[in-house]
Design an enzyme around this catalytic site. Sequence first.
Site, PDB file in Angstrom:
ATOM      1  N   CYS A  28       9.450   7.652 -11.160  1.00  0.00           N
ATOM      2  CA  CYS A  28       9.028   8.966 -11.440  1.00  0.00           C
ATOM      3  C   CYS A  28       7.542   9.075 -11.282  1.00  0.00           C
ATOM      4  CB  CYS A  28       9.115   9.165 -12.859  1.00  0.00           C
ATOM      5  SG  CYS A  28       8.136  10.726 -13.467  1.00  0.00           S
ATOM      6  N   CYS A  31       5.312  10.727 -13.866  1.00  0.00           N
ATOM      7  CA  CYS A  31       5.034   9.720 -14.689  1.00  0.00           C
ATOM      8  C   CYS A  31       3.662   8.839 -14.501  1.00  0.00           C
ATOM      9  CB  CYS A  31       6.251   8.779 -15.101  1.00  0.00           C
ATOM     10  SG  CYS A  31       7.614   9.451 -15.671  1.00  0.00           S
TER      11      CYS A  31
END
Length: 105
Positions: A28, A31
């Site tokens: 991600c 993230c």
Amino acid sequence: MADEKQLSFKELINSETPVLVDFFATWCGPCHAYSPILQQLKTDLGDSMRLVKIDVDRNQKIVDKLAIKSMPTTIIFQNGDIKFRASGVQSIGVLKGEIGKLVEG
């Protein structure tokens, strides 16, 4: 941090000290961008909070139980209760404000 590894998730979040849980995935992009914000938050707030990172791909039971649908998802727990929940990258100001309410209040 070694002691925290021995605690169950339920034990970990059942704390008077606010526990910020970052649900992330290694694949991600947002993230990865969020990680330095969380590290700065921990540096700024020190022992007034705990920071826990949970890889959604390795902890499917918790992810299912909390219905985590997008990453990153931030949940702040205190005494086992959800006090704040948001999807996406949060600003350090928002996070400090939410934790501040719990520490002062």
